[in-house]
Design an enzyme around this catalytic site. Sequence first.
Site, mmCIF file in Angstrom:
data_model
loop_
_atom_site.group_PDB
_atom_site.id
_atom_site.type_symbol
_atom_site.label_atom_id
_atom_site.label_comp_id
_atom_site.label_asym_id
_atom_site.label_seq_id
_atom_site.Cartn_x
_atom_site.Cartn_y
_atom_site.Cartn_z
ATOM 1 N N GLY A 17 0.757 -1.148 -0.093
ATOM 2 C CA GLY A 17 0.045 -0.068 0.055
ATOM 3 C C GLY A 17 0.733 1.149 -0.019
ATOM 4 O O GLY A 17 1.974 1.220 0.083
ATOM 5 N N PHE A 18 0.177 2.427 0.008
ATOM 6 C CA PHE A 18 0.775 3.491 -0.037
ATOM 7 C C PHE A 18 2.063 3.567 0.907
ATOM 8 O O PHE A 18 2.904 4.080 0.981
ATOM 9 C CB PHE A 18 -0.234 4.956 -0.089
ATOM 10 C CG PHE A 18 0.348 6.168 -0.042
ATOM 11 C CD1 PHE A 18 1.494 6.696 -0.682
ATOM 12 C CD2 PHE A 18 -0.525 7.032 0.613
ATOM 13 C CE1 PHE A 18 1.878 7.922 -0.399
ATOM 14 C CE2 PHE A 18 -0.041 8.319 0.889
ATOM 15 C CZ PHE A 18 1.354 8.827 0.274
ATOM 16 N N ILE A 19 1.443 3.748 2.237
ATOM 17 C CA ILE A 19 2.319 4.063 3.348
ATOM 18 C C ILE A 19 3.196 2.908 3.789
ATOM 19 O O ILE A 19 4.338 3.056 4.048
ATOM 20 C CB ILE A 19 1.253 4.394 4.682
ATOM 21 C CG1 ILE A 19 0.518 5.729 4.579
ATOM 22 C CG2 ILE A 19 2.233 4.376 5.942
ATOM 23 C CD1 ILE A 19 -0.316 5.790 5.395
ATOM 24 N N TYR A 159 -15.796 3.650 9.078
ATOM 25 C CA TYR A 159 -14.345 3.749 8.993
ATOM 26 C C TYR A 159 -13.764 4.189 10.225
ATOM 27 O O TYR A 159 -12.892 3.610 10.914
ATOM 28 C CB TYR A 159 -13.856 4.521 7.752
ATOM 29 C CG TYR A 159 -12.352 4.771 7.713
ATOM 30 C CD1 TYR A 159 -11.419 3.678 7.468
ATOM 31 C CD2 TYR A 159 -11.902 5.977 8.060
ATOM 32 C CE1 TYR A 159 -9.946 4.061 7.565
ATOM 33 C CE2 TYR A 159 -10.380 6.253 8.252
ATOM 34 C CZ TYR A 159 -9.608 5.028 7.946
ATOM 35 O OH TYR A 159 -8.281 5.508 8.013
ATOM 36 N N LYS A 163 -11.680 2.249 13.192
ATOM 37 C CA LYS A 163 -10.271 2.510 13.658
ATOM 38 C C LYS A 163 -10.350 2.776 15.316
ATOM 39 O O LYS A 163 -9.293 2.414 16.032
ATOM 40 C CB LYS A 163 -9.850 3.574 12.992
ATOM 41 C CG LYS A 163 -9.382 3.447 11.730
ATOM 42 C CD LYS A 163 -8.114 2.430 11.518
ATOM 43 C CE LYS A 163 -7.518 2.010 10.286
ATOM 44 N NZ LYS A 163 -6.704 1.262 10.055
#
Length: 342
Positions: A17-19, A159, A163
């Site tokens: 993924g991006f991170i 979402y 979290k």
Amino acid sequence: MSEPSPKPRVLITGSAGFIGFHLTRELLSRGHQVHGFDGMTDYYEVSLKERRNAMLLQDPGYSFTQGMLEDADLVMQVAREFQPQVIIHLAAQAGVRYSLENPRAYIDSNVVGTFNVMEAARELAVDHLMMASTSSVYGANEEMPFRETDKVDTQLTIYAATKKANEMMGHTYAHLWNLPTTMFRFFTVYGPWGRPDMALFKFVKAILNEQPLDIYNNGEMYRDFTYVTDLVKGIADLMAAIPERPADRIVPEGDSLSPVAPWRVVNIGNSDKVKLLDFVDAIEEATGKTAIRNYMEMQKGDVEATWADATLLQTLTGYRPETNVRDGIAQFVAWYRDYYRV
């Protein structure tokens, strides 16, 4: 002179993924062995994830398993075989707006999947479990900048709710099993190799293609934009800041450390709120083009502003994100033009 102790082995979920991609590169550059775990799902273009992962596989310190977090047996098998000292859990069903359309995906990935990761961390008794949260857990809070010690009970999307659930699940495991756990709350991360569903990616694409871009709340929005390499440096530095259960239940002022568990939550943000219209101005400057602005009302589940107090991160690591948003946008635009040949 004694030999330096080896760098801890790190299992990263969401490594393609991006991170995760940027964090894996950062840890490999620091000499860690990293095993990546990623579902390579089609939430956005899989080719981008495949390209990132192919770059990581060029480093001999990186190995990889493709699989879903919901597959408890596979998660446990990978953890047992790799034997990490640190697990960094980044994989999740991301996207605030998509959670309005497909909330079940967030329960499956972010709640069930996270539980499977925590079970693996518990069985292996890892030195440090680190898990991604989000600034979205601050929800309807109005007092800014957001501090880790603020009450966070007003999430506005499924979402954000998942979290917040992850944070509480992590606290429970830290208390029950003495499992050192750090949660980090991200603030609007951007930069090269970013996700196509995020504002910067969509805005740059629209401007370069001379298409209108949707600007919510008529541009009266503020975000604490955090450049991705700043973010992953913060995560990497936090690896050594292992929380310890306070023997006397006394927590230092300003610390989010639990009085009853080796658990802490840390903001990682740029500590600067930027108006959305200024963000668009910076994209226009970097692209050399004028945006076609489509002003819209606030979208359901969105918030007007986010702004991090990153004092705790600096106290724990001596580091604070500092990339100026105009410099960061210019670097993203340069990457985008090169990647897409535009």
